[in-house]
Design an enzyme around this catalytic site. Sequence first.
Site, mmCIF file in Angstrom:
data_model
loop_
_atom_site.group_PDB
_atom_site.id
_atom_site.type_symbol
_atom_site.label_atom_id
_atom_site.label_comp_id
_atom_site.label_asym_id
_atom_site.label_seq_id
_atom_site.Cartn_x
_atom_site.Cartn_y
_atom_site.Cartn_z
ATOM 1 N N CYS A 163 0.807 -1.230 0.000
ATOM 2 C CA CYS A 163 0.000 0.000 0.000
ATOM 3 C C CYS A 163 0.834 1.272 0.000
ATOM 4 C CB CYS A 163 -0.933 0.005 1.210
ATOM 5 S SG CYS A 163 -1.892 -1.506 1.376
ATOM 6 N N HIS A 303 -2.886 7.577 6.576
ATOM 7 C CA HIS A 303 -3.045 6.341 5.816
ATOM 8 C C HIS A 303 -4.418 5.735 6.097
ATOM 9 C CE1 HIS A 303 -2.034 2.641 3.782
ATOM 10 N NE2 HIS A 303 -2.243 1.930 4.889
ATOM 11 N N GLU A 314 -1.606 3.865 13.820
ATOM 12 C CA GLU A 314 -1.159 5.102 13.176
ATOM 13 C C GLU A 314 -1.428 6.307 14.063
ATOM 14 O OE1 GLU A 314 -1.568 7.703 9.039
ATOM 15 O OE2 GLU A 314 -2.992 6.071 9.428
ATOM 16 N N LYS A 331 -9.511 7.893 2.422
ATOM 17 C CA LYS A 331 -10.023 6.564 2.084
ATOM 18 C C LYS A 331 -11.489 6.388 2.479
ATOM 19 C CE LYS A 331 -5.559 4.159 2.132
ATOM 20 N NZ LYS A 331 -4.695 5.292 2.574
ATOM 21 N N HIS A 336 -9.710 2.039 -0.648
ATOM 22 C CA HIS A 336 -8.268 1.790 -0.590
ATOM 23 C C HIS A 336 -7.759 1.374 -1.965
ATOM 24 C CE1 HIS A 336 -4.374 0.934 0.720
ATOM 25 N NE2 HIS A 336 -4.601 0.122 1.747
ATOM 26 N N PHE A 396 1.721 -3.637 3.952
ATOM 27 C CA PHE A 396 2.111 -4.959 4.422
ATOM 28 C C PHE A 396 3.618 -5.145 4.225
ATOM 29 C CE2 PHE A 396 -2.112 -7.519 3.854
ATOM 30 C CZ PHE A 396 -2.680 -6.768 4.866
#
Length: 417
Positions: A163, A303, A314, A331, A336, A396
């Site tokens: 991502c 994010h 986060e 988002k 996403h 990831f």
Amino acid sequence: MHLPEVVVTGLGAITPLGADAVSTWEALLAGESGIRAGIQPGHEDAGLPDTIAGTMAINPAELLSPVQARRLDRSQQAALGAAAEAWADAGAPRVDPDRLASAIGTGIGGVRTLLKEDDLLEAAGARRVSPRTVPMLMPNAAAALISIEYGARAGVYTPVSACSSGAEAIALGARLIRAGEADVVIAGGAEAAITPITVAGFVQAKALSRHTAEPASASRPFAADRSGFVLSEGAAVVVLESAEHASARGARVHAVLAGAGIASDAHHITAPAPDGSGQISAMRKALAQAGLAPEQISHINAHATGTPVGDVAEAHAIREVFGRATVTAPKAALGHLFGAAGAIEALIAVLSVKHGVIPPTRNLTTAGVDPDIDLDVATQRRDAPQDGVLSNSFGFGGQNVSLIVTSARHHTSRTTS
């Protein structure tokens, strides 16, 4: 040592909210949603549910000739469409081909082509498989196609970092310019991976939002009742230039890419580090490169995917660096976009700085903000000067990228020892 300043002169996008950068931005500010119902990922006999998703507002194939479109995966079509818009927005700069580079990130590349051609192989045999299969599925194809289209010979780069891919491509583009290896870089990200295998994988991982009855409210970053993210697709591209090159040709400058920080968790393949060390490090590196203090950041483009664990992690990292900062989470409206997420959110950060606006975060009106977040989440559009915006992208593998965009009104070349 003199560091060339990096400015943003071109913007292009194809997203669930709009067919271009302007319409995407306007829809985001208006509080619209790009999430739609009734997306059938295929393989109905596999037990997959009908899926809500953020499909592109236009078919990117429509931006190309029929012959060209047939030869490209959907993700490559989107990348070329966004690049064309960004290049035109930058004024189609005349640049030495040996000083022009391409950097386009992606999470997986041409997965739709891979699945389609594998189905053909199993159903009809090898002779039915397209001879263009490999160039249509390889992850570096979007960057390579853009290089061919614009004659970029300073290098073709393809960060594949989940991502954070799109943000990493932009950070890489800035690094090429600061290192003196390029004057102009076409940088961004592209993804088109709403497929049976990705849907099934995320369903099994329980990562997708369960709020599917009302698609527009399914993506709920920072909300107390968030339950996962929404799959989306699209592309975003920016044209980066050295300030000297842009000035020499009289280019319009949207904003300055003042800093970029990259760090890794080295902790877990999917979960963020519990202490937030990698995310904190990326944000602090970006601040250091930009020469800014935390209080000089007007807001943070988070994010924030809407997962229960990720959003809290986060938020804790942001508080460690900035205290109770102001944040926005695009988002909620976009879903996403995976490998393109960091690129479209960097583009949004540029427009936030340019227009002096913090975009609103949707879908926080019912349950409200999770108390564990403890940030100032902008639930309504806020009009105020945004001299510095930090945009986070985490992926990831523990991949963390933070970009800082500052106002073009204050840009000057910097020197470091």
